[in-house]
Design an enzyme around this catalytic site. Structure first.
Site, PDB file in Angstrom:
ATOM      1  N   ASP A 125       0.708  -1.259   0.056  1.00 32.26           N
ATOM      2  CA  ASP A 125       0.018  -0.037  -0.034  1.00 32.26           C
ATOM      3  C   ASP A 125       0.982   1.391  -0.173  1.00 32.26           C
ATOM      4  OD1 ASP A 125      -2.074   1.521   0.364  1.00 32.26           O
ATOM      5  OD2 ASP A 125      -2.110   1.823   2.367  1.00 32.26           O
TER       6      ASP A 125
ATOM      7  N   ASP B 169      -1.665  -1.380   6.102  1.00 31.32           N
ATOM      8  CA  ASP B 169      -2.423  -0.986   7.322  1.00 31.32           C
ATOM      9  C   ASP B 169      -3.941  -0.756   7.546  1.00 31.32           C
ATOM     10  OD1 ASP B 169      -2.431   1.344   5.870  1.00 31.32           O
ATOM     11  OD2 ASP B 169      -1.609   2.571   7.327  1.00 31.32           O
TER      12      ASP B 169
ATOM     13  N   ASP C 244      -6.586  -3.319   2.856  1.00 37.08           N
ATOM     14  CA  ASP C 244      -5.485  -4.241   2.559  1.00 37.08           C
ATOM     15  C   ASP C 244      -5.872  -5.558   3.132  1.00 37.08           C
ATOM     16  OD1 ASP C 244      -3.721  -2.033   1.632  1.00 37.08           O
ATOM     17  OD2 ASP C 244      -3.538  -1.555   3.688  1.00 37.08           O
TER      18      ASP C 244
END
Length: 904
Positions: free
Chosen positions: A330, A633, A637
């Site tokens: 990410d 996080d 995700d």
């Protein structure tokens, strides 16, 4: 009250929402809230129950190698060999105890990390404001929101005053979203539902209130969590290798035992003696110590990672990163800091840089380093002053450091001003506020009317197109000049091309204060001051960590919900790409799985993707044979974290859902730790391979020795009890010590291991055969020599056993490196191994002269110095054989140092 078969909440008017929920402006009655709590349950996600002690204990016996040990234990017990059976049982108990303890510690660590203080929420009930625990919220509750609060449930907003919400944990976008209470289109995607606030997101600025429309598992976050629990956890490469290795060992055990039994029967030996031989061969072939050393090696890797602020939730995960070929990361909060920072400015026809050194290659640009620069450039000063005054954020110092409050974009403007000497508290004291125009999406700007020493001015910031449309002049180096909109648009395009988010600044002096605040609505005749370009900056050290991964042959892929221009800019700055090639969510949606597989093996940037699309990318990479690690996080995700070969979640800023889906949690949220984790994973697997090679090669030597003696018609050179002595005592100390072996040189400069490659590569299997033949030939030679010389079978067997012990002592040195010479590694670089080897030799020598062990092992003292000399010289031959094999059969090109080419 339910919304099944009806329009979604975001498409309803406020009155329709209240009617469906049977609520209103006075909120719910306390009695109603209590009954609804009983009906809908607490507003919390179902937490996976802790693993029971019994289930964790039984899990320790599910390893394929443990099955072989259990079979060996049953055979030895049925044959009445209680000593042999007791030794195997001891190994089973030790392995289970170690695995049980380590898995329990890992689970406790993660639960301690994810344990959060129960949050509280302000609600309206019975017409009064109350503060209740967030878990007690129910559909229909009227929740109050303010800057800095976390949204406790899915809300349909009924009022919003300059309300912005940070939805990065849910959508992946780093910029806060402006909210309003009006209904939106029924088919609006989640990021465009401006009248909704979702669980887990954070209010950046402003105030609002909204009706709870979903709690717990029914929220957007809860639905994602439910889909995660439905995903089956993929077997790790280590687990796959263990299964394949166990099948090979099982075939060797069965094959060697059956072969020995048949040869003996054909030669006329008794069936009972051949059963004893079959047991001996089984004991020799099974590396009894491997399950214990496997657990210890993984536990050591876990301990090393814990010192680097990483919590391993499952032991095999420590190795998986070492086999990873792709890391899908990410962007927001993982590669970047998740905070906006002013990077560039454009004022008076010139670019100025605060952070972007590459910009300074432009001859029109120069760095801004302090207040003295502002004094030389009035347009730049007024640009920054406007950013400070047309601003509702705050920045202040606490004992824990600098704290920002309010919208991240406005906080970034304050920090830029502070850096260049514009103290916002002092300036706001000098320029007192007369009126404020808050930002609204339809307005596209915000403004502040300020007074100072009888002077008044309107300071305004907003979208470049809107501000330029309201401007009639601009401030240049020489003062006021006609507006050059074309130059401003060109500057804006240049900033956008670098992936920066832009705000334009303008001001207008006023003769007197307006009669009403709304009299300054729709201001015209502004003086255009310039543009600010902002970016969520990369974390410190991330570029170097990515380069290190790439040098190790690992692709790092960015998968983000942010804009493609921002993704390209961050990707170039971090060295992820040199050509800016990217795949957007819209483009990805148009690809079928086969087409996506082809693109996934080439593209390193994915922008504007949904959680479902991120999951598709992971599966496409896996279908292409990649071992995929996913870091992140946010809630968005979590599905990919679950489906990946290893999921790496952020422990500090991440969500509980992401941590639950992961195999490893980074307690410091630092991507830099990923490179260290990859190295630790490779070192761990290397040590597992060293231990396996050592145990299998010595086991092969014992099997070859016994089968050769049987074929030649000789007595057994080694008895079952002596084989157990070899496997469990003398090499039992050394194989554990190999788990502490330091990293090989260049461990991060070679390509990852293929997924299908086992514990031992083809080259090491070849080396195993060579080592087994050499050690078997040496042991048989010493046995035959001593039997002919002394005509004593106990003497000959003692010499053969001692020869095998010394072979193991030299072979453990050969196993320390797959490529390096044994003479290139200091014996003291692993002091545990040095002393373990010395202790193993001392234990064996002591056993030769200690009456109880003489009885159990059926050995006699070796009193002839010539025998000792012959044994040492013969055993040392394994060093010569292995050195020649390392010299003549070096690893293939795949294992050579391999840096990734084309890294930007």
């Amino acid at each position: 009250m339910e919304q099944e078969h009806a329009r979604p909440w975001h498409a309803l008017l406020v009155e329709e929402v209240a009617s469906r929920l049977d609520t209103g402006a006075l909120g719910l009655r306390q009695a109603t809230a209590k009954s609804r709590l009983a009906r809908y349950g607490p507003n919390q996600l179902a937490e996976a129950p802790p693993t029971s002690a019994l289930a964790r204990l039984l899990h320790q016996f599910k390893s394929p190698l443990i099955y072989i040990l259990l079979a060996a234990f049953a055979v030895t017990l049925l044959l009445g060999k209680t000593i042999d059976a007791g030794a195997i049982a001891a190994i089973l108990v030790i392995n289970a105890a170690i695995g049980f303890t380590q898995e329990r510690r890992a689970e406790v660590s993660v639960r301690a990390l994810t344990r959060l203080v129960s949050p509280r929420t302000r609600v309206i009930r019975d017409g009064h404001e109350w503060e209740v625990e967030s878990r007690e919220l129910v559909p229909g509750d009227l929740v109050l929101l303010e800057s800095g609060t976390r949204v406790p449930a899915d809300l349909r907003l009924v009022a919003a005053t300059t309300l912005t919400v940070d939805e990065s944990l849910l959508t992946g976008e780093s910029a806060s979203v402006h909210k309003q209470a009006g209904a939106v289109a029924e088919d609006a995607p989640l990021p465009d539902r401006e009248d909704m606030a979702y669980t887990g997101t954070v209010v950046s600025s402003g105030r609002g209130r909204g009706y709870v429309v979903a709690t717990g598992a029914r929220t957007e976050l809860g639905e994602i969590a439910g889909s995660i629990r439905g995903e089956a956890a993929a077997a790790t490469p280590l687990q796959e290798r263990m299964r394949r290795f166990a099948r090979v060992v099982g075939l060797v055990v069965g094959g060697s035992s059956a072969l020995g039994f048949l040869i003996g029967v054909v030669r006329g030996e008794s069936t009972s003696d051949m059963f004893m031989l079959a047991v001996a061969l089984a004991v020799a072939a099974v590396p009894e110590g491997l399950p214990v050393v496997l657990t210890i090696t993984l536990a050591l890797g876990v301990a090393r990672m814990a010192r680097r602020r990483a919590v391993i939730r499952r032991l095999p995960a420590i190795e998986t990163l070492g086999s990873t070929t792709v890391i899908g990361s990410d962007k927001t909060g993982t590669l970047t800091e998740n905070r906006m920072t002013v990077q560039e400015l454009w004022a008076g026809g010139r670019f100025f840089s605060l952070s972007n050194e590459a910009l300074l290659e432009d001859p029109r640009a120069r760095p801004v380093e302090g207040a003295q620069d502002l004094a030389e450039h009035p347009p730049l000063y007024l640009l920054l002053l406007t950013g400070v005054l047309a601003n509702e954020a705050d920045v202040f110092q606490t004992e824990r450091g600098q704290v920002t409050r309010g919208d991240p974009t406005e906080a970034a403007l304050l920090l830029a001003g502070e850096r260049l000497g514009l103290a916002h508290e002092a300036l706001r004291g000098h320029w007192t506020s007369d009126a404020e125009i808050p930002f609204e999406p339809e307005r596209q700007y915000s403004a502040s009317l300020r007074s100072r020493d009888g002077r008044r001015a309107l300071f305004l910031k907003g979208a470049p197109e809107r501000v330029l449309a309201m401007s009639t002049a601009q401030l240049g180096e020489a003062g006021l000049e006609p507006l050059d909109a074309e130059a401003a648009h060109a500057a804006a395009a240049a900033l956008a091309g670098r992936g920066l988010r832009m705000l334009a600044m303008a001001y207008r002096p006023l003769e007197e204060a307006p009669a009403r605040p709304d009299a300054v609505e729709g201001p015209e005749g502004l003086t255009f001051l310039g543009l600010t370009g902002m970016m969520d900056p990369p974390r410190e050290g991330v570029r170097e960590a990515i380069a290190r991964c790439q040098d190790a042959g690992i692709r790092v892929v960015m998968v983000t919900g942010d804009h493609v221009a921002t993704a390209r800019a961050i990707g170039r700055e971090l060295g992820l790409t040199s050509d800016g090639a990217a795949l957007t969510g819209t483009e990805l949606a148009a690809l079928d799985d086969a087409a996506l597989l082809g693109r996934a093996l080439e593209v390193d940037l994915y922008a504007r993707v949904t959680p479902e699309q991120k999951l598709r990318v992971v599966r496409a990479l896996q279908a292409g044979g990649e071992v995929v690690a996913v870091t992140g996080d946010g809630v968005n995700d979590a599905p990919a974290l679950k489906a990946a070969d290893i999921g790496v979640a952020m422990g500090r800023g991440g969500t509980d859902v992401a941590r639950e889906a992961s195999d490893m949690v980074l307690a410091d949220d630092n991507f830099v730790s990923i490179a260290a984790a990859v190295e630790e994973g490779r070192v761990t697997f290397d040590n597992l391979r060293k231990v396996t090679f050592f145990l299998v090669s010595t086991g092969a030597a014992a099997v070859i020795t016994l089968l050769s003696a049987l074929t030649l018609g000789w007595p057994l050179p080694l008895l079952p009890a002596q084989l157990l002595w070899l496997n469990l005592v003398t090499n039992g100390l050394q194989d554990v010590a190999l788990a502490f072996e330091p990293a090989d040189p260049g461990v991060m400069a070679r390509a990852p291991r293929p997924r299908r490659e086992g514990f031992l590569s083809g080259l090491l299997w070849e080396r195993t055969v060579v080592a087994g033949v050499v050690m078997a030939a040496g042991t048989l030679g010493v046995f035959h020599w001593e039997l002919a010389r002394t005509d004593s079978l106990p003497d000959a067997r003692t010499a053969a056993l001692t020869t095998m012990v010394l072979f193991q002592m030299f072979q453990v040195g050969n196993a320390r490196s797959e490529t390096q010479s044994v003479f290139a590694r200091s014996p003291f670089s692993n002091p545990f191994l040095f002393w373990a080897t010395a202790a193993a030799l001392a234990v064996h020598v002591g056993a030769l002269y200690f009456a109880p062990t003489q009885f159990v092992l059926r050995v006699v003292p070796l009193t002839d110095g010539g025998s000792w000399l012959r044994i040492v010289l013969v055993a040392a031959s394994i060093i010569v054989a292995m050195e020649l094999h390392k010299l003549l059969r070096r690893p293939s090109a795949r294992d050579a140092p391999a840096a990734r080419e084309g890294r930007g």
